[in-house]
Design an enzyme around this catalytic site. Structure first.
Site, PDB file in Angstrom:
ATOM      1  N   LYS A 131      -1.742   1.417   6.406  1.00 38.14           N
ATOM      2  CA  LYS A 131      -3.149   1.186   6.040  1.00 38.14           C
ATOM      3  C   LYS A 131      -3.203   0.617   4.641  1.00 38.14           C
ATOM      4  O   LYS A 131      -2.561   1.137   3.730  1.00 38.14           O
ATOM      5  CB  LYS A 131      -3.911   2.526   6.075  1.00 38.14           C
ATOM      6  CG  LYS A 131      -5.392   2.371   5.808  1.00 38.14           C
ATOM      7  CD  LYS A 131      -6.147   1.984   7.055  1.00 38.14           C
ATOM      8  CE  LYS A 131      -7.571   1.541   6.783  1.00 38.14           C
ATOM      9  NZ  LYS A 131      -7.677   0.105   6.364  1.00 38.14           N
ATOM     10  N   LYS A 183      -1.428   7.344  -1.731  1.00 39.27           N
ATOM     11  CA  LYS A 183      -2.892   7.538  -1.729  1.00 39.27           C
ATOM     12  C   LYS A 183      -3.329   8.271  -0.456  1.00 39.27           C
ATOM     13  O   LYS A 183      -4.050   9.262  -0.504  1.00 39.27           O
ATOM     14  CB  LYS A 183      -3.554   6.150  -1.800  1.00 39.27           C
ATOM     15  CG  LYS A 183      -4.983   6.134  -2.222  1.00 39.27           C
ATOM     16  CD  LYS A 183      -5.550   4.711  -2.245  1.00 39.27           C
ATOM     17  CE  LYS A 183      -4.925   3.817  -3.301  1.00 39.27           C
ATOM     18  NZ  LYS A 183      -5.705   2.577  -3.520  1.00 39.27           N
ATOM     19  N   LYS A 207       0.078  -2.992   2.683  1.00 45.45           N
ATOM     20  CA  LYS A 207      -0.750  -3.886   1.861  1.00 45.45           C
ATOM     21  C   LYS A 207      -0.454  -5.315   2.253  1.00 45.45           C
ATOM     22  O   LYS A 207       0.635  -5.627   2.725  1.00 45.45           O
ATOM     23  CB  LYS A 207      -0.403  -3.703   0.374  1.00 45.45           C
ATOM     24  CG  LYS A 207      -1.496  -4.140  -0.558  1.00 45.45           C
ATOM     25  CD  LYS A 207      -2.569  -3.084  -0.627  1.00 45.45           C
ATOM     26  CE  LYS A 207      -3.650  -3.383  -1.617  1.00 45.45           C
ATOM     27  NZ  LYS A 207      -4.421  -2.173  -1.920  1.00 45.45           N
TER      28      LYS A 207
HETATM   29  N1  GLU Z   1      -7.926  -1.829  -0.867  1.00 44.23           N
HETATM   30  C1  GLU Z   1      -8.362  -0.483  -0.985  1.00 44.23           C
HETATM   31  C2  GLU Z   1      -7.335   0.358  -1.730  1.00 44.23           C
HETATM   32  O1  GLU Z   1      -6.534  -0.139  -2.481  1.00 44.23           O
HETATM   33  C3  GLU Z   1      -8.793   0.115   0.335  1.00 44.23           C
HETATM   34  C4  GLU Z   1      -7.739   0.183   1.379  1.00 44.23           C
HETATM   35  C5  GLU Z   1      -8.262   0.547   2.762  1.00 44.23           C
HETATM   36  O2  GLU Z   1      -9.429   0.813   2.912  1.00 44.23           O
HETATM   37  O3  GLU Z   1      -7.439   0.520   3.675  1.00 44.23           O
HETATM   38  O4  GLU Z   1      -7.341   1.545  -1.650  1.00 44.23           O
END
Ligand code: GLU
Length: 427
Positions: free
Chosen positions: A70, A94, A106
């Site tokens: 994710k 995270k 990513k």
């Molecule tokens: N780009 C955001 C982050 O760095 C959200 C990632 C997401 O919602 O998957 O957390």
């Protein structure tokens, strides 16, 4: 002397330091400090002037032991494979810190969004999906927005995926527009999440938000909603630094008695640039881009890009600053952490503070799977609960083990991921 920082090396240094103290098995360390899978590919795009331009794209899956990969897709002229690797790794930590059943991934595209027309942007988004669609999926890898991308980009990507696969899969991507599979509250989620965590910290310290001031870097999605909620709670944002597209330079907009966030939102563009002339007419002082960091405030909020808080700039941080709330991913370099720690500044580390976005993305997927959509109040209540719970666990560990907040968050995240890897029998 200026130092060049590589975000991937930074992410590995942070991991190595904590992994060592946890006494993690050598094989486990070797596995967790690198991505599991990487895709590097080209995207040919027909431009409006009739030429074809080839863009470079990346998608990295750092770890999928706790669930599908994710993470967002960043559209940026300085994107590199190493930046995407670092960001994918931080996504793993995270998702584990807020304890959602997702892994870390990513994506990135080297491009300059403000220079692309809507048609070029659409073809670029669709082209990205055409290259990697068979690696995506709501049970494999779920992208989302990040710097330079927005809900419309996510919808083009979802549509391309559904066109290729011939069925509806709204859960293949998150951060979609509301009404098209998006979740209410997703736009606000990352910025609000930062402030839920900040509010909990202030509460524990016995400080009321109304008595605090802040200075922030960035005025994109994260910064805007963090500023909105922080000022709604009574805090004052004294200065905001952001990039100015027109002169390719950053400026700091300052108002000693507090910026009017709604007013500034009214004079910013889709890429987070505040109109300099209009800001001056409204009585804002316009200072150099790096002036945000030297302000006499209680809280610094870096909400733009990585590598902003370094030992080179640290001495210019006011002695009044007591909290560093990291809305951006990787804004602080590892060599600056000891200085922050020594000065007694409390860090709300990035992969805890800005986890609200991915947490709401998870809620979006759950709603997509149920095909039943929640009210905004329900989404935000669940978000606040998840963020506060994650913050309390990190804070408690940092107090009981006398750990720096970033290290405490790493301990929780690494232990959860290592445990999943062990239970699966991979190591
Ligand atoms: N780009 C955001 C982050 O760095 C959200 C990632 C997401 O919602 O998957 O957390």
């Amino acid at each position: 002397m200026s130092t060049t920082y590589n975000p991937y090396e930074n992410a590995q240094i942070q991991f190595d330091n904590v992994a060592k103290s946890l006494g993690l098995d050598g094989g486990m360390c070797e596995f967790l400090r690198v991505p599991q899978k990487e895709l590097h590919f080209t995207i040919p795009v027909k431009m409006d002037n009739g030429t074809t331009k080839t863009f470079q794209g990346f998608r990295v899956k750092h770890n999928i032991a706790r669930g599908p990969a994710k993470g967002g897709i960043r559209f940026h002229p300085h994107e590199t494979a190493d930046t995407v690797r670092a960001l994918a790794m931080w996504m793993t930590w995270k998702c584990a810190t807020v304890d959602i059943p997702l892994g870390g991934g990513k994506g990135g595209i080297i491009c300059d969004p403000p220079s692309l027309s809507a048609g070029e942007m659409e073809r670029l988004c669709r082209g990205y999906v055409r290259q990697i669609w068979n690696q995506l999926g709501h049970e494999a890898d779920i992208p989302a927005p990040d710097v330079g991308s927005n809900p419309q980009c996510m919808l083009w990507m979802m549509d391309e995926y559904e066109t290729i696969t011939g069925a509806h899969y709204p859960g293949v991507i998150t951060g979609k527009p509301v009404g098209m599979g998006g979740s209410l509250g997703r736009t606000e989620a990352t910025g609000y999440g930062c402030i839920y965590v900040l509010k909990s910290l202030l509460n524990l310290k016995g400080i009321v938000p109304e008595s605090t001031t802040a200075s922030m870097q960035g005025f994109g999605n994260v910064a805007e909603y963090a500023a909105r909620m922080y000022t709604e709670l009574g805090g004052k944002v004294i200065a905001i630094s952001c990039w100015n597209q027109a002169d390719s330079k950053a400026y700091t907009f300052r108002k000693a008695d507090g910026c009017d966030i709604v007013q500034l939102v009214g004079i910013k563009d889709a890429f987070g640039s505040i109109d300099k002339e209009k800001a001056m007419e409204l009585g804002y002082e316009v200072l150099p881009g790096d002036a945000w960091i030297t302000q006499d405030v209680d809280i610094l909020m870096p909400c733009a890009l990585e590598n902003q808080i370094t030992p080179a700039v640290f001495p210019s941080i006011s002695k009044q600053v007591k909290i560093l709330m990291e809305g951006a991913n990787g804004p602080t370099t590892p060599d600056c952490d000891p200085l922050i720690k020594d000065r007694g500044i409390t860090v709300l580390p990035d992969f805890l503070a800005n986890a609200g976005g991915v947490t709401c993305s998870y809620f979006e997927q759950v709603q997509n799977n149920m095909n039943y959509y929640w009210d905004k109040v329900e989404v935000l209540e669940k978000l606040e609960y998840a963020m506060t719970k994650a913050f309390r666990a990190v804070h408690e560990l940092s107090e009981t083990k006398s750990l720096y907040m970033r290290d405490a968050a790493y301990v929780i995240a690494i232990e959860r991921v290592a445990n999943a890897v062990k239970l699966r029998g991979w190591i």
